[in-house]
Design an enzyme around this catalytic site. Structure first.
Site, PDB file in Angstrom:
ATOM      1  N   ARG A  49      68.778  44.197  15.843  1.00 35.27           N
ATOM      2  CA  ARG A  49      70.076  44.690  16.308  1.00 35.27           C
ATOM      3  C   ARG A  49      70.452  44.010  17.616  1.00 35.27           C
ATOM      4  O   ARG A  49      69.612  43.804  18.487  1.00 35.27           O
ATOM      5  CB  ARG A  49      70.029  46.204  16.497  1.00 35.27           C
ATOM      6  CG  ARG A  49      69.906  46.987  15.199  1.00 35.27           C
ATOM      7  CD  ARG A  49      69.802  48.473  15.440  1.00 35.27           C
ATOM      8  NE  ARG A  49      68.551  48.836  16.104  1.00 35.27           N
ATOM      9  CZ  ARG A  49      68.194  50.074  16.400  1.00 35.27           C
ATOM     10  NH1 ARG A  49      69.007  51.082  16.128  1.00 35.27           N
ATOM     11  NH2 ARG A  49      67.047  50.319  16.980  1.00 35.27           N
ATOM     12  N   ASP A  51      73.284  43.872  20.985  1.00 32.18           N
ATOM     13  CA  ASP A  51      74.192  44.711  21.757  1.00 32.18           C
ATOM     14  C   ASP A  51      75.611  44.155  21.741  1.00 32.18           C
ATOM     15  O   ASP A  51      75.855  43.015  21.333  1.00 32.18           O
ATOM     16  CB  ASP A  51      73.717  44.795  23.212  1.00 32.18           C
ATOM     17  CG  ASP A  51      72.409  45.558  23.350  1.00 32.18           C
ATOM     18  OD1 ASP A  51      72.146  46.437  22.503  1.00 32.18           O
ATOM     19  OD2 ASP A  51      71.667  45.272  24.306  1.00 32.18           O
ATOM     20  N   TYR A 109      65.747  33.330  20.741  1.00 31.68           N
ATOM     21  CA  TYR A 109      67.034  33.525  21.402  1.00 31.68           C
ATOM     22  C   TYR A 109      67.316  32.378  22.361  1.00 31.68           C
ATOM     23  O   TYR A 109      66.385  31.768  22.912  1.00 31.68           O
ATOM     24  CB  TYR A 109      67.040  34.830  22.209  1.00 31.68           C
ATOM     25  CG  TYR A 109      67.202  36.092  21.397  1.00 31.68           C
ATOM     26  CD1 TYR A 109      68.458  36.687  21.244  1.00 31.68           C
ATOM     27  CD2 TYR A 109      66.109  36.709  20.801  1.00 31.68           C
ATOM     28  CE1 TYR A 109      68.609  37.859  20.517  1.00 31.68           C
ATOM     29  CE2 TYR A 109      66.252  37.890  20.070  1.00 31.68           C
ATOM     30  CZ  TYR A 109      67.504  38.452  19.932  1.00 31.68           C
ATOM     31  OH  TYR A 109      67.646  39.610  19.213  1.00 31.68           O
ATOM     32  N   ARG A 196      67.990  39.336  28.842  1.00 36.88           N
ATOM     33  CA  ARG A 196      69.002  39.390  29.898  1.00 36.88           C
ATOM     34  C   ARG A 196      68.366  39.734  31.242  1.00 36.88           C
ATOM     35  O   ARG A 196      68.805  39.236  32.291  1.00 36.88           O
ATOM     36  CB  ARG A 196      70.081  40.401  29.522  1.00 36.88           C
ATOM     37  CG  ARG A 196      70.940  39.942  28.342  1.00 36.88           C
ATOM     38  CD  ARG A 196      71.744  41.084  27.749  1.00 36.88           C
ATOM     39  NE  ARG A 196      72.616  41.692  28.744  1.00 36.88           N
ATOM     40  CZ  ARG A 196      73.283  42.829  28.536  1.00 36.88           C
ATOM     41  NH1 ARG A 196      73.167  43.464  27.366  1.00 36.88           N
ATOM     42  NH2 ARG A 196      74.060  43.324  29.471  1.00 36.88           N
TER      43      ARG A 196
END
Length: 264
Positions: A49, A51, A109, A196
């Site tokens: 999932r 954000d 990522y 992040r």
């Protein structure tokens, strides 16, 4: 019948992946389009999932259906009913033991950062931004401590629901092309906001607030309050999911479609 799909989407056009009552999520848009082709409602399950504001070049999902359709219908047909900003890249029939989330053993990522005194305009929402000069050599030196198996509690969001903060970081790199920086991470899994938060900490090192060795100290301390604030989601892309090689997915499911650094 179970079908696996490869999906790409621009996260700034949606309010995250997971279905919500308001229907403005990637999952909601995809399920609505799939239902048009299948003729019945269905539920999709994703590899990871994302954000609100986080993008994907290589999300993997699966769903079950009694509808018999050609692979092209699950790609071009579904894309006909999808809004701009999300598209199916491929579709493959798999057996019932396949699961997009639970069988994924590695994810990748990339975070793209625009390093310039002025904010981006054409790429607004698609890249992060930091206005002060950043030293990519010092950031790469600091990031080296992340390799291997560690407790990443210092970079974990308070609302993270993962059962353990232990993750195995298998690759990390910091690359510059002109005014742009790419932060690449590959691991067996990631915690909520982990990337992040790592990018925020690396920016602290890059701007000279702390020396490269500071990141290793924060990592070992397992204290979220000692790390940097969470960086914006704008430049974050899910760009690779790996599965055991016997599954009939494109490139055995190890799709790594990295968003490229823009021209400087």
């Amino acid at each position: 019948m179970r079908v696996a799909l490869g999906i790409e989407y621009a996260g700034d056009r949606f309010e995250g992946w997971q279905s919500q009552r308001h229907g403005r999520t990637v999952q909601d848009a995809l399920e609505a389009a799939l239902a048009r082709i299948a003729g019945d409602p269905l539920r999709v399950h994703c590899a990871g999932r994302t954000d609100t504001g986080v993008h994907a070049t290589a999300q993997v999902v699966h769903f079950d259906t009694t509808a018999v359709r050609a692979a092209s219908a699950w790609v071009r047909g579904v894309n006909t009913y999808l809004p701009a900003g999300v598209a199916v890249r491929w579709a493959v029939e798999v057996d019932d033991s396949f699961h997009a989330r639970f069988l994924a053993f590695e994810r990748r990522y990339r975070y793209l950062l625009f390093n310039s005194p002025t904010r981006p305009a054409l790429l607004a929402g698609r890249v992060g931004w930091f206005h002060m000069p950043l030293d990519e050599v010092k950031m790469a030196e600091a990031a080296a401590c992340l390799l291997g198996q560690h407790d990443f509690s210092a970079f974990r969001a308070a609302e993270c629901q993962a059962k353990t903060p232990i993750r195995d970081m298998r690759e990390v790199a910091v690359t510059r092309m002109g005014s742009y920086l790419a932060f690449d991470f590959r691991a067996d899994g990631f915690l909520h906001h982990m990337i992040r938060n790592l990018v925020g900490a690396l920016v602290y090192v890059g701007k000279g607030r702390y020396p490269p060795g500071w990141l290793a100290e924060v990592l070992a301390g397992c204290d979220r309050s000692r790390a940097a604030p969470t960086f914006a989601p704008d430049g974050l892309y899910l760009c690779g999911v790996s599965y055991p090689p016997h599954w009939p997915l494109p490139d055995d499911g190890r799709i790594i479609a990295l968003p490229q650094l823009p021209l400087a």
